[in-house]
Design a protein around this motif. Structure first.
Motif, PDB file in Angstrom:
ATOM      1  N   LYS A 102      17.975  41.745  53.210  1.00 58.92           N
ATOM      2  CA  LYS A 102      19.470  43.151  52.957  1.00 58.92           C
ATOM      3  C   LYS A 102      20.447  42.688  53.475  1.00 58.92           C
ATOM      4  O   LYS A 102      21.155  41.571  54.360  1.00 58.92           O
TER       5      LYS A 102
ATOM      6  N   LYS B 101      24.625  44.649  54.284  1.00 61.00           N
ATOM      7  CA  LYS B 101      25.029  46.093  55.594  1.00 61.00           C
ATOM      8  C   LYS B 101      26.475  45.937  55.383  1.00 61.00           C
ATOM      9  O   LYS B 101      27.077  44.679  55.437  1.00 61.00           O
TER      10      LYS B 101
ATOM     11  N   GLN C 197      23.408  50.259  53.594  1.00 62.18           N
ATOM     12  CA  GLN C 197      22.689  49.235  53.269  1.00 62.18           C
ATOM     13  C   GLN C 197      23.534  49.266  52.195  1.00 62.18           C
ATOM     14  O   GLN C 197      23.735  50.091  50.668  1.00 62.18           O
TER      15      GLN C 197
ATOM     16  N   ASP D 235      19.482  44.697  48.693  1.00 62.72           N
ATOM     17  CA  ASP D 235      18.003  45.123  49.146  1.00 62.72           C
ATOM     18  C   ASP D 235      17.661  44.292  48.298  1.00 62.72           C
ATOM     19  O   ASP D 235      16.998  44.522  46.803  1.00 62.72           O
TER      20      ASP D 235
ATOM     21  N   ARG E 164      14.188  42.313  47.594  1.00 63.80           N
ATOM     22  CA  ARG E 164      12.660  41.479  48.130  1.00 63.80           C
ATOM     23  C   ARG E 164      11.926  40.798  46.854  1.00 63.80           C
ATOM     24  O   ARG E 164      11.998  40.510  46.050  1.00 63.80           O
TER      25      ARG E 164
END
Length: 109
Positions: free
Chosen positions: A4, A6, A12, A15, A17
């Motif tokens: 992540k 920020k 944010q 992101d 994954r």
């Protein structure tokens, strides 16, 4: 791997994954401190490399095309160097795994 990013206000920006051996790039649109968070859910050791570029804007418009081309060349060179570093790390990791299996076989036999 969970990643992540920020921004300075805590919002944010990115992101990512379930990325395995990936290159994450982003351009900061705000001045200030940005935070990076990496979570490793794998039982295996992971290596994270950072390369931060801090740019500035030219006030001389007649130099802009030259600076743009220079930036593109610099980015291309960086990508080549990054890939070389990544390949070296992968080779070292595979050699370590190979040595482990050789050792394991010698112990079990």
């Amino acid at each position: 791997m969970l990643s992540k990013i920020k921004g300075p206000s805590g919002d944010q920006i990115h992101d990512f994954r379930d990325k395995i051996s990936d290159k994450i790039e982003f351009m900061a649109c705000q001045r200030g401190v940005h935070s990076f968070c990496f979570t490793n859910k794998s039982p295996y050791h992971e290596t994270i490399d950072f390369d931060v570029h801090v740019g500035h804007f030219s006030y001389y418009e007649h130099f802009r095309p030259l600076l743009d081309q220079t930036c593109k060349l610099e980015e291309a060179l960086y990508n080549i160097q990054f890939e070389q570093h990544w390949l070296e790390a992968q080779t070292e990791q595979r050699q370590a795994i190979g040595l482990f299996w050789i050792f394991l076989r010698s112990v079990l036999i």
